[in-house]
Structures are given as structure tokens and as C-alpha cells.
Write a protein that holds these residues in place. Structure first.
Motif, PDB file in Angstrom:
ATOM      1  N   MET A  73       0.827  -1.204   0.000  1.00  0.00           N
ATOM      2  CA  MET A  73       0.000   0.000   0.000  1.00  0.00           C
ATOM      3  C   MET A  73       0.867   1.263   0.000  1.00  0.00           C
ATOM      4  N   SER A  74       2.067   1.214   0.572  1.00  0.00           N
ATOM      5  CA  SER A  74       2.894   2.425   0.614  1.00  0.00           C
ATOM      6  C   SER A  74       3.277   2.878  -0.797  1.00  0.00           C
ATOM      7  N   LYS A  75       3.428   1.935  -1.731  1.00  0.00           N
ATOM      8  CA  LYS A  75       3.705   2.301  -3.122  1.00  0.00           C
ATOM      9  C   LYS A  75       2.528   3.102  -3.699  1.00  0.00           C
ATOM     10  N   ASP A  76       1.307   2.653  -3.403  1.00  0.00           N
ATOM     11  CA  ASP A  76       0.113   3.376  -3.861  1.00  0.00           C
ATOM     12  C   ASP A  76       0.052   4.764  -3.244  1.00  0.00           C
ATOM     13  N   ILE A  77       0.344   4.873  -1.953  1.00  0.00           N
ATOM     14  CA  ILE A  77       0.329   6.175  -1.272  1.00  0.00           C
ATOM     15  C   ILE A  77       1.356   7.105  -1.908  1.00  0.00           C
ATOM     16  N   ASP A  78       2.555   6.585  -2.169  1.00  0.00           N
ATOM     17  CA  ASP A  78       3.594   7.408  -2.809  1.00  0.00           C
ATOM     18  C   ASP A  78       3.157   7.881  -4.186  1.00  0.00           C
ATOM     19  N   GLU A  79       2.584   6.970  -4.972  1.00  0.00           N
ATOM     20  CA  GLU A  79       2.141   7.332  -6.322  1.00  0.00           C
ATOM     21  C   GLU A  79       1.004   8.351  -6.275  1.00  0.00           C
ATOM     22  N   LEU A  80       0.042   8.140  -5.390  1.00  0.00           N
ATOM     23  CA  LEU A  80      -1.082   9.070  -5.263  1.00  0.00           C
ATOM     24  C   LEU A  80      -0.634  10.429  -4.712  1.00  0.00           C
ATOM     25  N   THR A  81       0.358  10.427  -3.854  1.00  0.00           N
ATOM     26  CA  THR A  81       0.916  11.687  -3.353  1.00  0.00           C
ATOM     27  C   THR A  81       1.473  12.515  -4.503  1.00  0.00           C
ATOM     28  N   LEU A  82       2.222  11.869  -5.382  1.00  0.00           N
ATOM     29  CA  LEU A  82       2.771  12.575  -6.550  1.00  0.00           C
ATOM     30  C   LEU A  82       1.664  13.023  -7.509  1.00  0.00           C
ATOM     31  N   LEU A  83       0.681  12.171  -7.730  1.00  0.00           N
ATOM     32  CA  LEU A  83      -0.433  12.544  -8.604  1.00  0.00           C
ATOM     33  C   LEU A  83      -1.216  13.717  -8.026  1.00  0.00           C
ATOM     34  N   ASN A  84      -1.392  13.724  -6.712  1.00  0.00           N
ATOM     35  CA  ASN A  84      -2.085  14.835  -6.070  1.00  0.00           C
ATOM     36  C   ASN A  84      -1.314  16.145  -6.267  1.00  0.00           C
TER      37      ASN A  84
ATOM     38  N   ARG B 172      -1.736  25.844  -2.753  1.00  0.00           N
ATOM     39  CA  ARG B 172      -1.076  24.756  -2.038  1.00  0.00           C
ATOM     40  C   ARG B 172      -2.121  23.827  -1.426  1.00  0.00           C
ATOM     41  N   ALA B 173      -1.795  22.543  -1.433  1.00  0.00           N
ATOM     42  CA  ALA B 173      -2.613  21.559  -0.730  1.00  0.00           C
ATOM     43  C   ALA B 173      -2.012  21.349   0.653  1.00  0.00           C
ATOM     44  N   GLU B 174      -2.884  21.275   1.648  1.00  0.00           N
ATOM     45  CA  GLU B 174      -2.452  21.101   3.033  1.00  0.00           C
ATOM     46  C   GLU B 174      -3.328  20.048   3.691  1.00  0.00           C
ATOM     47  N   ASP B 175      -2.823  19.476   4.761  1.00  0.00           N
ATOM     48  CA  ASP B 175      -3.592  18.484   5.520  1.00  0.00           C
ATOM     49  C   ASP B 175      -4.148  17.395   4.587  1.00  0.00           C
ATOM     50  N   VAL B 176      -3.286  16.876   3.722  1.00  0.00           N
ATOM     51  CA  VAL B 176      -3.693  15.873   2.733  1.00  0.00           C
ATOM     52  C   VAL B 176      -3.868  14.516   3.405  1.00  0.00           C
ATOM     53  N   LYS B 177      -5.022  13.907   3.170  1.00  0.00           N
ATOM     54  CA  LYS B 177      -5.315  12.570   3.688  1.00  0.00           C
ATOM     55  C   LYS B 177      -5.636  11.671   2.497  1.00  0.00           C
ATOM     56  N   ILE B 178      -4.851  10.604   2.347  1.00  0.00           N
ATOM     57  CA  ILE B 178      -5.043   9.671   1.243  1.00  0.00           C
ATOM     58  C   ILE B 178      -5.507   8.337   1.817  1.00  0.00           C
ATOM     59  N   ARG B 179      -6.640   7.879   1.319  1.00  0.00           N
ATOM     60  CA  ARG B 179      -7.188   6.592   1.764  1.00  0.00           C
ATOM     61  C   ARG B 179      -7.255   5.659   0.558  1.00  0.00           C
ATOM     62  N   VAL B 180      -6.539   4.548   0.628  1.00  0.00           N
ATOM     63  CA  VAL B 180      -6.550   3.564  -0.454  1.00  0.00           C
ATOM     64  C   VAL B 180      -7.481   2.432  -0.051  1.00  0.00           C
ATOM     65  N   LEU B 181      -8.445   2.137  -0.907  1.00  0.00           N
ATOM     66  CA  LEU B 181      -9.440   1.093  -0.660  1.00  0.00           C
ATOM     67  C   LEU B 181      -9.397   0.130  -1.843  1.00  0.00           C
ATOM     68  N   GLY B 182      -8.374  -0.681  -1.886  1.00  0.00           N
ATOM     69  CA  GLY B 182      -8.203  -1.602  -3.014  1.00  0.00           C
ATOM     70  C   GLY B 182      -7.778  -0.835  -4.263  1.00  0.00           C
ATOM     71  N   ASP B 183      -8.597  -0.926  -5.307  1.00  0.00           N
ATOM     72  CA  ASP B 183      -8.318  -0.221  -6.559  1.00  0.00           C
ATOM     73  C   ASP B 183      -9.010   1.134  -6.625  1.00  0.00           C
ATOM     74  N   PHE B 184      -9.381   1.660  -5.478  1.00  0.00           N
ATOM     75  CA  PHE B 184     -10.047   2.957  -5.379  1.00  0.00           C
ATOM     76  C   PHE B 184      -9.364   3.752  -4.271  1.00  0.00           C
ATOM     77  N   ALA B 185      -9.234   5.044  -4.459  1.00  0.00           N
ATOM     78  CA  ALA B 185      -8.613   5.896  -3.435  1.00  0.00           C
ATOM     79  C   ALA B 185      -9.348   7.218  -3.350  1.00  0.00           C
ATOM     80  N   ILE B 186      -9.359   7.775  -2.161  1.00  0.00           N
ATOM     81  CA  ILE B 186      -9.983   9.078  -1.918  1.00  0.00           C
ATOM     82  C   ILE B 186      -8.924   9.982  -1.300  1.00  0.00           C
ATOM     83  N   ILE B 187      -8.808  11.180  -1.857  1.00  0.00           N
ATOM     84  CA  ILE B 187      -7.877  12.167  -1.312  1.00  0.00           C
ATOM     85  C   ILE B 187      -8.692  13.357  -0.812  1.00  0.00           C
ATOM     86  N   HIS B 188      -8.542  13.666   0.480  1.00  0.00           N
ATOM     87  CA  HIS B 188      -9.170  14.836   1.093  1.00  0.00           C
ATOM     88  C   HIS B 188      -8.047  15.825   1.395  1.00  0.00           C
TER      89      HIS B 188
END
Length: 117
Positions: A1-12, A64-80
Motif C-alpha cells: 500500500m505504501s507504493k500506492d500512497i507514494d504514487e497518489l501523493t505525486l499525482l495529487n 497549495r494543498a495542506e492536511d492531505v489525507k489519502i485513503r486507499v481502498l483496493g483499486d479505489f482511493a480518496i484524497i481529502h
């Protein structure tokens, strides 16, 4: 999951930078074909309309994005996240967004966005 978080962080980061820089080319790469966005003015736009509105230069600065929360739920993710930016009048302002991402053919793509100011 950390790979997904890293990738989604960059995409965000790319997503936020693409808003600030009117980068339609990058959005074209990271938006799903069935992408929709709920705008702060309560309009709902599809991918084509979103790309068209993105092409217009933005008047805000220092987004700027602040207080970023990334939730990975399988093949779906939500970024707040919260945003901060400078208005054309030089005032500080803020907002929030929620982006939904889906892994399609092994690649994360934005499928939905909701922006509030």
C-alpha cells in the motif's frame, strides 16, 4: 500500500500544480475518460468541460494543498485536502477538495473531484 500512497501523493501534487498552471496536457494524462467535477459554483462538469475551464489562466496564486489525507481502498482511493491560495486582490483564502481515483489497467486515474471554497 505504501507504493500506492507514494504514487497518489505525486499525482495529487501534479493535480494541484496543473490547476495553478492551467496544465491541460497533464490533466489529459491523469483524468479518466468518465471524469466529473463538482465546481465551487455548484456546477457539475464532465471531462471535456473541465479541460476547457482548466485551459483558462487562473487568477489565484500560490495554490497549495495542506492536511492531505489519502485513503486507499483496493483499486479505489480518496484524497481529502485543504487548500490555501492568494486571491487576485492579494488576500489569503482557503478551501477544500475531495478527489477520487481508480486504478484502471494498472494506472491511477482521477475519476471525480469536488471543490469547495
Amino acid at each position: 500500500m505504501s507504493k500506492d500512497i507514494d504514487e497518489l501523493t505525486l499525482l495529487n501534487r501534479d493535480y494541484v500544480a496543473s490547476v495553478q498552471n492551467s496544465d491541460v496536457k497533464r490533466f489529459d494524462e491523469i483524468l479518466a475518460q468518465d471524469f466529473y467535477c463538482s465546481n465551487p459554483d455548484k456546477t457539475l462538469v464532465d471531462r471535456a468541460a473541465f479541460l476547457k475551464q482548466t485551459a483558462m489562466p487562473v487568477k489565484i496564486k500560490n495554490l497549495r494543498a495542506e492536511d492531505v489525507k489519502i485513503r486507499v481502498l483496493g483499486d479505489f482511493a480518496i484524497i481529502h485536502a485543504a487548500t490555501s491560495y492568494t486571491t487576485p486582490d492579494g488576500e489569503r483564502a482557503s478551501g477544500r477538495y475531495t478527489d477520487c481515483w481508480a486504478r484502471q489497467n494498472g494506472k491511477w486515474l482521477a475519476v471525480s473531484a469536488h471543490v469547495a471554497r
